[in-house]
Design a protein around this motif. Structure first.
Motif, PDB file in Angstrom:
ATOM      1  N   ALA A   1      10.612   4.740   8.480  1.00 28.23           N
ATOM      2  CA  ALA A   1      11.478   5.256   7.421  1.00 28.23           C
ATOM      3  C   ALA A   1      10.778   5.176   6.064  1.00 28.23           C
ATOM      4  O   ALA A   1      10.870   6.102   5.246  1.00 28.23           O
ATOM      5  CB  ALA A   1      12.798   4.489   7.392  1.00 28.23           C
ATOM      6  N   PHE A   2      10.052   4.085   5.834  1.00 28.03           N
ATOM      7  CA  PHE A   2       9.279   3.941   4.604  1.00 28.03           C
ATOM      8  C   PHE A   2       8.236   5.056   4.505  1.00 28.03           C
ATOM      9  O   PHE A   2       8.068   5.661   3.448  1.00 28.03           O
ATOM     10  CB  PHE A   2       8.600   2.570   4.567  1.00 28.03           C
ATOM     11  N   ALA A   3       7.544   5.322   5.603  1.00 32.55           N
ATOM     12  CA  ALA A   3       6.534   6.384   5.600  1.00 32.55           C
ATOM     13  C   ALA A   3       7.174   7.735   5.304  1.00 32.55           C
ATOM     14  O   ALA A   3       6.641   8.522   4.506  1.00 32.55           O
ATOM     15  CB  ALA A   3       5.794   6.412   6.934  1.00 32.55           C
ATOM     16  N   VAL A   4       8.303   8.011   5.913  1.00 31.66           N
ATOM     17  CA  VAL A   4       8.994   9.280   5.670  1.00 31.66           C
ATOM     18  C   VAL A   4       9.400   9.392   4.200  1.00 31.66           C
ATOM     19  O   VAL A   4       9.216  10.443   3.574  1.00 31.66           O
ATOM     20  CB  VAL A   4      10.226   9.417   6.598  1.00 31.66           C
ATOM     21  N   GLU A   5       9.930   8.307   3.634  1.00 29.92           N
ATOM     22  CA  GLU A   5      10.337   8.307   2.221  1.00 29.92           C
ATOM     23  C   GLU A   5       9.174   8.580   1.289  1.00 29.92           C
ATOM     24  O   GLU A   5       9.364   9.158   0.219  1.00 29.92           O
ATOM     25  CB  GLU A   5      10.966   6.960   1.853  1.00 29.92           C
ATOM     26  N   THR A   6       7.988   8.173   1.671  1.00 32.72           N
ATOM     27  CA  THR A   6       6.809   8.366   0.827  1.00 32.72           C
ATOM     28  C   THR A   6       5.992   9.580   1.265  1.00 32.72           C
ATOM     29  O   THR A   6       4.849   9.742   0.835  1.00 32.72           O
ATOM     30  CB  THR A   6       5.929   7.100   0.827  1.00 32.72           C
ATOM     31  N   CYS A   7       6.586  10.408   2.134  1.00 38.30           N
ATOM     32  CA  CYS A   7       5.941  11.645   2.625  1.00 38.30           C
ATOM     33  C   CYS A   7       4.619  11.360   3.326  1.00 38.30           C
ATOM     34  O   CYS A   7       3.641  12.105   3.166  1.00 38.30           O
ATOM     35  CB  CYS A   7       5.757  12.651   1.492  1.00 38.30           C
ATOM     36  N   ALA A   8       4.567  10.282   4.067  1.00 36.37           N
ATOM     37  CA  ALA A   8       3.354   9.899   4.800  1.00 36.37           C
ATOM     38  C   ALA A   8       3.590  10.041   6.295  1.00 36.37           C
ATOM     39  O   ALA A   8       4.723  10.058   6.759  1.00 36.37           O
ATOM     40  CB  ALA A   8       2.979   8.457   4.463  1.00 36.37           C
TER      41      ALA A   8
ATOM     42  N   PHE B   1       0.854  -1.193   0.000  1.00 35.09           N
ATOM     43  CA  PHE B   1       0.000   0.000   0.000  1.00 35.09           C
ATOM     44  C   PHE B   1       0.889   1.242   0.000  1.00 35.09           C
ATOM     45  O   PHE B   1       1.048   1.914   1.007  1.00 35.09           O
ATOM     46  CB  PHE B   1      -0.910   0.004   1.233  1.00 35.09           C
ATOM     47  N   GLN B   2       1.481   1.559  -1.145  1.00 34.38           N
ATOM     48  CA  GLN B   2       2.487   2.607  -1.199  1.00 34.38           C
ATOM     49  C   GLN B   2       1.940   4.010  -1.371  1.00 34.38           C
ATOM     50  O   GLN B   2       2.685   4.967  -1.223  1.00 34.38           O
ATOM     51  CB  GLN B   2       3.481   2.312  -2.317  1.00 34.38           C
ATOM     52  N   ALA B   3       0.688   4.197  -1.671  1.00 33.24           N
ATOM     53  CA  ALA B   3       0.170   5.535  -1.974  1.00 33.24           C
ATOM     54  C   ALA B   3      -0.611   6.149  -0.811  1.00 33.24           C
ATOM     55  O   ALA B   3      -1.397   7.058  -1.009  1.00 33.24           O
ATOM     56  CB  ALA B   3      -0.716   5.473  -3.215  1.00 33.24           C
ATOM     57  N   GLU B   4      -0.385   5.675   0.389  1.00 37.67           N
ATOM     58  CA  GLU B   4      -1.145   6.160   1.537  1.00 37.67           C
ATOM     59  C   GLU B   4      -0.532   7.443   2.094  1.00 37.67           C
ATOM     60  O   GLU B   4       0.670   7.642   2.039  1.00 37.67           O
ATOM     61  CB  GLU B   4      -1.200   5.093   2.626  1.00 37.67           C
ATOM     62  N   SER B   5      -1.374   8.278   2.677  1.00 29.39           N
ATOM     63  CA  SER B   5      -0.878   9.516   3.298  1.00 29.39           C
ATOM     64  C   SER B   5      -0.594   9.312   4.786  1.00 29.39           C
ATOM     65  O   SER B   5       0.194  10.037   5.375  1.00 29.39           O
ATOM     66  CB  SER B   5      -1.880  10.649   3.119  1.00 29.39           C
ATOM     67  N   THR B   6      -1.237   8.309   5.383  1.00 24.74           N
ATOM     68  CA  THR B   6      -1.031   8.010   6.798  1.00 24.74           C
ATOM     69  C   THR B   6      -1.081   6.507   7.015  1.00 24.74           C
ATOM     70  O   THR B   6      -1.987   5.831   6.525  1.00 24.74           O
ATOM     71  CB  THR B   6      -2.125   8.674   7.672  1.00 24.74           C
TER      72      THR B   6
END
Length: 104
Positions: A70-77, A41-46
């Motif tokens: 770290a994954f969330a930070v990389e995807t700006c989430a 689920f790579q397109a999530e905001s949170t």
């Protein structure tokens, strides 16, 4: 061979967040599952990881949480740990990571 004793349920949230509810042991045998689920689920905001039913967590589990963040930070989430079980919260506090994560 290590036995994986972790399951996860993925749900949406009215605010639009992706909630991953974990149940069981977050350890060396299961640490890869958190990244696998989040990568699906790579397109999530949170991202919200519900830890209320985590019965055991060790240093490998903590590493999995750090990688997920770290994954969330990389995807700006945003990344939130929700309702950590007593065992999970005790370990987060013992290591000082309770100050590193957003815990709700």
């Amino acid at each position: 061979m290590a036995v994986i004793d972790l399951s996860g349920t993925v749900n949406g949230n009215p605010s639009g967040a992706l909630v991953l509810a974990l149940e069981g042991e977050l350890d060396i045998a299961s640490e890869h599952l958190v990244a696998t689920w989040m990568n699906a689920f790579q397109a999530e905001s949170t991202y919200i990881l519900d830890l209320s039913d985590v019965t055991f967590i060790d240093s490998h589990g903590l590493a999995a949480l750090l990688k997920a963040q770290a994954f969330a930070v990389e995807t700006c989430a945003q990344f939130v740990l929700r309702s950590p079980s007593k065992q999970a919260l005790d370990l987060l506090m013992l290591t000082g990571l309770d100050l590193h994560f957003t815990i709700a």
